[in-house]
Design a protein around this motif. Structure first.
Motif, PDB file in Angstrom:
ATOM      1  N   LEU A   1       0.827  -1.201   0.000  1.00 27.82           N
ATOM      2  CA  LEU A   1       0.000   0.000   0.000  1.00 27.82           C
ATOM      3  C   LEU A   1       0.865   1.256   0.000  1.00 27.82           C
ATOM      4  N   PRO A   2       0.385   2.348  -0.597  1.00 27.64           N
ATOM      5  CA  PRO A   2       1.131   3.608  -0.511  1.00 27.64           C
ATOM      6  C   PRO A   2       1.159   4.106   0.934  1.00 27.64           C
ATOM      7  N   VAL A   3       2.287   4.688   1.335  1.00 32.46           N
ATOM      8  CA  VAL A   3       2.445   5.203   2.690  1.00 32.46           C
ATOM      9  C   VAL A   3       2.985   6.619   2.624  1.00 32.46           C
ATOM     10  N   ILE A   4       2.325   7.524   3.334  1.00 32.70           N
ATOM     11  CA  ILE A   4       2.810   8.894   3.480  1.00 32.70           C
ATOM     12  C   ILE A   4       3.631   8.957   4.763  1.00 32.70           C
ATOM     13  N   GLY A   5       4.901   9.319   4.649  1.00 30.17           N
ATOM     14  CA  GLY A   5       5.769   9.474   5.806  1.00 30.17           C
ATOM     15  C   GLY A   5       5.993  10.946   6.081  1.00 30.17           C
ATOM     16  N   ILE A   6       5.737  11.377   7.318  1.00 31.17           N
ATOM     17  CA  ILE A   6       5.779  12.801   7.668  1.00 31.17           C
ATOM     18  C   ILE A   6       6.859  13.029   8.723  1.00 31.17           C
ATOM     19  N   THR A   7       7.717  14.000   8.495  1.00 32.17           N
ATOM     20  CA  THR A   7       8.680  14.405   9.513  1.00 32.17           C
ATOM     21  C   THR A   7       8.835  15.913   9.464  1.00 32.17           C
ATOM     22  N   GLY A   8       9.605  16.458  10.413  1.00 38.10           N
ATOM     23  CA  GLY A   8       9.776  17.894  10.584  1.00 38.10           C
ATOM     24  C   GLY A   8       9.941  18.176  12.055  1.00 38.10           C
ATOM     25  N   SER A   9       9.991  19.436  12.425  1.00 38.70           N
ATOM     26  CA  SER A   9      10.115  19.797  13.842  1.00 38.70           C
ATOM     27  C   SER A   9       8.759  20.041  14.481  1.00 38.70           C
ATOM     28  N   ASN A  10       7.861  20.678  13.754  1.00 36.48           N
ATOM     29  CA  ASN A  10       6.541  21.037  14.285  1.00 36.48           C
ATOM     30  C   ASN A  10       5.473  20.696  13.264  1.00 36.48           C
ATOM     31  N   GLY A  11       4.289  20.381  13.748  1.00 36.83           N
ATOM     32  CA  GLY A  11       3.141  20.192  12.872  1.00 36.83           C
ATOM     33  C   GLY A  11       2.958  18.796  12.322  1.00 36.83           C
ATOM     34  N   LYS A  12       3.813  17.837  12.705  1.00 35.68           N
ATOM     35  CA  LYS A  12       3.714  16.488  12.124  1.00 35.68           C
ATOM     36  C   LYS A  12       2.361  15.858  12.415  1.00 35.68           C
ATOM     37  N   THR A  13       1.950  15.904  13.681  1.00 36.09           N
ATOM     38  CA  THR A  13       0.700  15.241  14.064  1.00 36.09           C
ATOM     39  C   THR A  13      -0.506  15.935  13.442  1.00 36.09           C
TER      40      THR A  13
ATOM     41  N   TYR B   1      -9.002  28.514   9.715  1.00 40.33           N
ATOM     42  CA  TYR B   1      -8.119  28.918  10.811  1.00 40.33           C
ATOM     43  C   TYR B   1      -7.405  30.199  10.410  1.00 40.33           C
ATOM     44  N   GLN B   2      -6.920  30.923  11.437  1.00 40.94           N
ATOM     45  CA  GLN B   2      -6.214  32.168  11.163  1.00 40.94           C
ATOM     46  C   GLN B   2      -4.789  32.185  11.690  1.00 40.94           C
ATOM     47  N   ASP B   3      -4.464  31.358  12.676  1.00 45.33           N
ATOM     48  CA  ASP B   3      -3.110  31.382  13.210  1.00 45.33           C
ATOM     49  C   ASP B   3      -2.129  30.827  12.186  1.00 45.33           C
ATOM     50  N   GLU B   4      -0.923  31.337  12.199  1.00 46.65           N
ATOM     51  CA  GLU B   4       0.044  31.045  11.158  1.00 46.65           C
ATOM     52  C   GLU B   4       0.415  29.573  11.116  1.00 46.65           C
ATOM     53  N   ALA B   5       0.540  28.929  12.285  1.00 45.01           N
ATOM     54  CA  ALA B   5       0.918  27.510  12.300  1.00 45.01           C
ATOM     55  C   ALA B   5      -0.135  26.663  11.591  1.00 45.01           C
ATOM     56  N   SER B   6      -1.417  26.927  11.882  1.00 42.02           N
ATOM     57  CA  SER B   6      -2.490  26.163  11.237  1.00 42.02           C
ATOM     58  C   SER B   6      -2.533  26.428   9.742  1.00 42.02           C
ATOM     59  N   VAL B   7      -2.323  27.686   9.348  1.00 43.52           N
ATOM     60  CA  VAL B   7      -2.336  28.024   7.919  1.00 43.52           C
ATOM     61  C   VAL B   7      -1.212  27.274   7.206  1.00 43.52           C
ATOM     62  N   GLU B   8      -0.014  27.269   7.797  1.00 44.60           N
ATOM     63  CA  GLU B   8       1.105  26.576   7.161  1.00 44.60           C
ATOM     64  C   GLU B   8       0.846  25.077   7.065  1.00 44.60           C
TER      65      GLU B   8
ATOM     66  N   VAL C   1       7.030  16.240  -0.705  1.00 42.13           N
ATOM     67  CA  VAL C   1       6.320  17.508  -0.640  1.00 42.13           C
ATOM     68  C   VAL C   1       6.916  18.346   0.480  1.00 42.13           C
ATOM     69  N   TYR C   2       7.250  19.604   0.179  1.00 45.61           N
ATOM     70  CA  TYR C   2       7.842  20.463   1.195  1.00 45.61           C
ATOM     71  C   TYR C   2       7.747  21.917   0.772  1.00 45.61           C
ATOM     72  N   GLN C   3       7.922  22.821   1.748  1.00 45.98           N
ATOM     73  CA  GLN C   3       8.013  24.243   1.465  1.00 45.98           C
ATOM     74  C   GLN C   3       9.421  24.542   0.966  1.00 45.98           C
ATOM     75  N   SER C   4       9.533  25.291  -0.106  1.00 49.21           N
ATOM     76  CA  SER C   4      10.840  25.550  -0.721  1.00 49.21           C
ATOM     77  C   SER C   4      11.836  26.080   0.287  1.00 49.21           C
ATOM     78  N   GLU C   5      11.415  27.016   1.146  1.00 49.43           N
ATOM     79  CA  GLU C   5      12.333  27.667   2.082  1.00 49.43           C
ATOM     80  C   GLU C   5      12.838  26.718   3.159  1.00 49.43           C
ATOM     81  N   ALA C   6      12.131  25.599   3.373  1.00 44.10           N
ATOM     82  CA  ALA C   6      12.529  24.679   4.448  1.00 44.10           C
ATOM     83  C   ALA C   6      13.896  24.062   4.193  1.00 44.10           C
ATOM     84  N   LEU C   7      14.243  23.870   2.928  1.00 44.00           N
ATOM     85  CA  LEU C   7      15.518  23.236   2.609  1.00 44.00           C
ATOM     86  C   LEU C   7      16.629  24.244   2.336  1.00 44.00           C
ATOM     87  N   ALA C   8      16.277  25.497   2.107  1.00 41.64           N
ATOM     88  CA  ALA C   8      17.266  26.570   1.972  1.00 41.64           C
ATOM     89  C   ALA C   8      18.433  26.165   1.083  1.00 41.64           C
TER      90      ALA C   8
END
Length: 819
Positions: free
Chosen positions: A107-119, A279-286, A220-227
């Protein structure tokens, strides 16, 4: 964790284990915690060697019915009916089994990592994709070296998409998680400072996290995250989003806010697309933009995604433990229901010892991937294993399968309305009640009906943070050193049985309270740990003895009084001798020890359980020489008592800061006090080693515009020379927000901005200046949290954090969170 998989013989081959002889068994459940035993006859227990050595609990697990074990070494006694698989590394064996199992599913699996927002991203992707896939996902934040393999083990033939998150705290951990998850789609969330201490640099942390994507076809990622570090990624299809880089696949061109929502426009495939996020807070928007990008990358049409995004529901990350009506405790988990999170919630319910009855209110479980017959057989078995005494099942499927349930007192309802109408007849009294329901059933109505109404000001206690802090100090202890947790003064304002239940479940060795009535309350709440009473009153010695509490003895007067309450025929009663080595508060001074030894020899009715003293300035380097002198005096006292008594006793002198600064003086036990609640003068806040436990919040009851020169509050102390807006908030000195915080000394946080107090603090409320803040009536106002800490408040008025915490009034509602 329950599955339905392999014979013990096959598992032996998979993990390369040596084996003791035992019967061939089908294994469908993996266990790593001796306190959480399910399906013992078909379970395999992994004796992990972490903060606590799982081998020390083998006898408990065997007594609970488990007969199959993975160990690094055999126990002293080997039961004839038990099978032991012997491996060099138990954790590696668990992970190897998970890898083998994962490789059987394509089955396809989405793997998520990062510092914040994973859950959050994981849960929102589940909400967005569950209409099209049978999704298996790791519950809440089970993303560790142990949690990931336990939940990959859950993958079954009916699952068509996996969503797993992976968190790491140091190097080489992701390399072990990647083959277990084996994602085909990789998602990188926000990169922040979490767990920085485990890496030499942010670049190293990023490199380690990106190992999760080693075999992904899509990332999938935000361009700026990898700098500019895209070279760290494999040669997969990269799908980027950005607010700055026009070359990103999804380029956000416009963002504006509406009423409680955010509108977005973006360029995608040379066309303009748009969506609305609730939502309006920046973390939720991102996080929502990340989900938007994932669905676009998976081939969903923009219009279809735009229809789903406005319905993203808040992710309930934690259970809430609240005071209920009629002396009940209510565990509110009324927004989600699946088999895995039900097991977690039931485990938390079983920790609650303060009431004789444990009750579950449960809705139909939706989208489990199992046939309903199998699903509700498993649910019924789970309830039997957890000892549920009362059960209310709500929904068509639970009602249709009620024959599987054998709870002593059970009821079934087709709808939530039917249960709500029946609540008066059910007569909840002195129960621990778990409310667990899928969002569609709107169980929050049941929660509101059962929870005790209280003052709107709330002290939120994060039980996970207490566990984290407990384990941090445990990690600093030498092998064999016991830990006594201080729960005096209402657990420093944080609660009584609520905190004690957690400490008992986490296997603290001792508890300590200030007075006998505090210990009696804990015994009445089902706490069975040994409890030392620091300041026992002779008038209550009968209660102390009846509840098997252990007194601190600090004077001859107290010792003789206590001896008069003992019967010579009874077993020697445990006492704790306090020695004064310089505090000059309570305790025997060194010159009194000869007389004390003589008295103890003459009275075998008591047994010295421990000898202890208290450091005067364990956190202050300027007094270190005096601290060393205290150690020397204490050692002298212990040797004298040891030579006289002729039997061993527990020696302890270190408090919270002492644990941090004086590891050579740990002796037999340490006493953990305010450090349990995230405060230690010897541990820099920036280290991240301790987590804040409490958040004190209230709300704005009214807004007013003040003209220049008008005064505010009692005695006309408050004034805004240029005028402005004030907010009246629901907290005053009767709640513990002291009058010294008035007139700009104290600051509250409103929508993330600082609002100083205006005028005197009143008994039930105070006023704050919100002239510079966008605010509405009903908005939250934070007195302290992780941003403005208890230590910050103490500094504002020139006191210590202890005073801030212990002054919080009992009329302030306590709500306990557990993830």
């Amino acid at each position: 964790m329950h599955s339905g998989r392999y014979t013990i013989g096959l598992i032996q081959q998979i993990i390369g284990a040596g084996v003791t002889s035992g019967p061939e068994t089908l294994i469908d459940t993996l266990l790593t915690d001796s306190r959480r035993i399910s399906n013992p006859a078909t379970a395999l227990f992994f004796a992990l060697n972490g903060r606590r050595d799982g081998h020390t609990y083998l006898h408990e697990v065997y007594a609970a019915g488990v007969r199959n074990f993975v160990v690094q070494h055999l126990p002293d006694e080997i039961p004839a009916d038990a099978t032991f698989l012997i491996v060099p590394d138990v954790l590696a064996a668990l992970q190897a089994l998970a890898v083998y199992h994962r490789n059987h599913f394509q089955l396809p699996v989405i793997g998520i990592t990062g510092s914040n927002g994973k859950t959050i991203v994981k849960e929102w992707l589940h909400q967005l994709l569950s209409a099209d896939y049978q999704v298996i996902r790791s519950p809440k934040s089970y993303n560790s070296q142990i949690g990931v393999p336990l939940f990959v083990w859950q993958i079954g033939g009916g699952d068509t998409l996996g969503i797993f998150e992976a968190g790491i705290s140091t190097v080489q951990e992701m390399a072990r998680l990647e083959p277990i998850i084996r994602p085909s789609i990789g998602v990188l969330t926000h990169m922040g400072t979490a767990h920085d201490e485990g890496f030499i640099s942010a670049a190293q942390k990023l490199k380690e996290k990106l190992q999760l994507f080693a075999h992904c076809q899509l990332i999938v990622y935000q361009s700026e995250a990898l700098a500019g570090q895209t070279g760290l990624l494999p040669a997969a299809r990269h799908f980027t989003w950005s607010r700055q880089a026009a070359g990103a696949k999804v380029f956000i061109t416009k963002q504006w806010q509406g009423q409680g929502e955010t509108h977005l426009e973006a360029m995608y495939n040379e066309a303009m697309i748009s969506c609305v996020i609730p939502y309006q807070d920046e973390a939720s928007v991102e996080n929502a933009i990340t989900c938007w990008a994932v669905l676009l990358a998976m081939g969903y049409m923009p219009a279809a995604i735009a229809k789903r995004l406005p319905y993203l529901q808040p992710v309930r990350m934690r259970l809430e433990l609240k005071n209920g009506r009629n002396n009940c405790s209510v565990i509110d988990d009324s927004y989600n229901s699946d088999l895995q999170s039900l097991e977690i919630a039931l485990n938390f319910l079983t920790q609650q010892n303060q009431h004789p009855v444990k009750t579950l209110i449960l809705s139909d479980i939706l989208q489990s991937g199992l046939p309903n017959e199998v699903l509700y057989q498993q649910v019924a078995a789970m309830l039997r294993q957890k000892g549920i005494q009362r059960f209310m099942g709500v929904g068509v499927q639970l009602s249709a399968h009620q024959s599987h349930f054998q709870v002593p007192d059970q009821y079934f309802y087709a709808t939530t309305e039917a249960l709500t109408d029946d609540l008066p007849r059910l007569n909840f009294q002195n129960e621990s009640i778990l409310i667990k329901g899928a969002r569609i059933f709107q169980f929050q109505r049941i929660s509101r009906a059962l929870v005790q109404k209280a003052h709107g000001t709330v002290l939120e206690i994060n039980l996970n943070a207490i566990i984290h802090n407990l384990n941090y100090y445990r990690s600093r202890l030498q092998p064999g050193v016991k830990l006594m947790a201080m729960v005096k003064a209402f657990s420093y304002g944080s609660g009584t049985f609520e905190v004690a239940n957690v400490l008992q479940y986490q296997k603290a060795d001792y508890l300590a309270v200030a007075y006998i009535d505090e210990g009696v309350a804990l015994r009445q709440a089902g706490i069975s740990l040994p409890i030392m009473v620091l300041n026992p009153e002779p008038a209550a010695f009968a209660q102390l003895l009846a509840c098997q509490l252990e007194p601190e003895i600090y004077s001859f007067t107290l010792l003789k009084e206590f001896l008069s309450h003992l019967s010579p025929a009874q077993e020697p009663y445990p006492i704790h001798i306090k020695v004064d080595t310089g505090m000059h508060r309570l305790g025997f001074i060194l010159s009194e020890l000869d007389e004390l030894c003589q008295l103890l020899q003459q009275h075998p009715a008591v047994k010295v359980q421990s000898v202890f003293s208290h450091l005067v300035a364990s956190d202050a380097a300027v007094h270190d020489n005096f601290t060393r002198q205290q150690f020397a005096w204490f050692k002298q006292a212990c040797e004298k008592l040891q030579n006289t008594l002729g039997y061993p006793f527990i020696r302890h002198i270190l408090n919270t800061s002492g644990i941090s600064r004086w590891p050579e003086a740990q002796l037999d036990m340490v006493r953990l006090g305010i450090g349990l609640y995230g405060i230690d003068a010897a541990v820099p806040a920036a280290s991240g080693n301790l987590q804040p436990v409490a958040t004190l919040k209230t709300s704005i009851s009214q807004l007013k515009t003040i003209k220049p020169g008008e005064t505010v509050g009692y005695n006309r102390k408050g004034i805004l020379p240029k005028g402005g807006r004030i907010a009246t908030v629901r907290i005053g000195y009767a709640d513990g927000y002291l009058r010294t915080f008035g007139n700009g000394v104290g600051h509250l946080l409103v929508n993330g901005k600082v609002a100083p107090t205006v005028g005197n603090i009143a008994m039930d409320m105070c006023m704050i200046d919100v002239s510079h803040i966008e605010v509405q009536e009903g908005d939250e106002a934070i007195i302290f949290n992780e941003q403005q800490t208890v230590a910050d408040l103490a500094q504002q008025i020139g006191t210590i954090p202890y005073e801030i915490l212990t002054n919080i009034s009992q009329r302030v509602k306590r709500v306990y969170f557990y993830e």
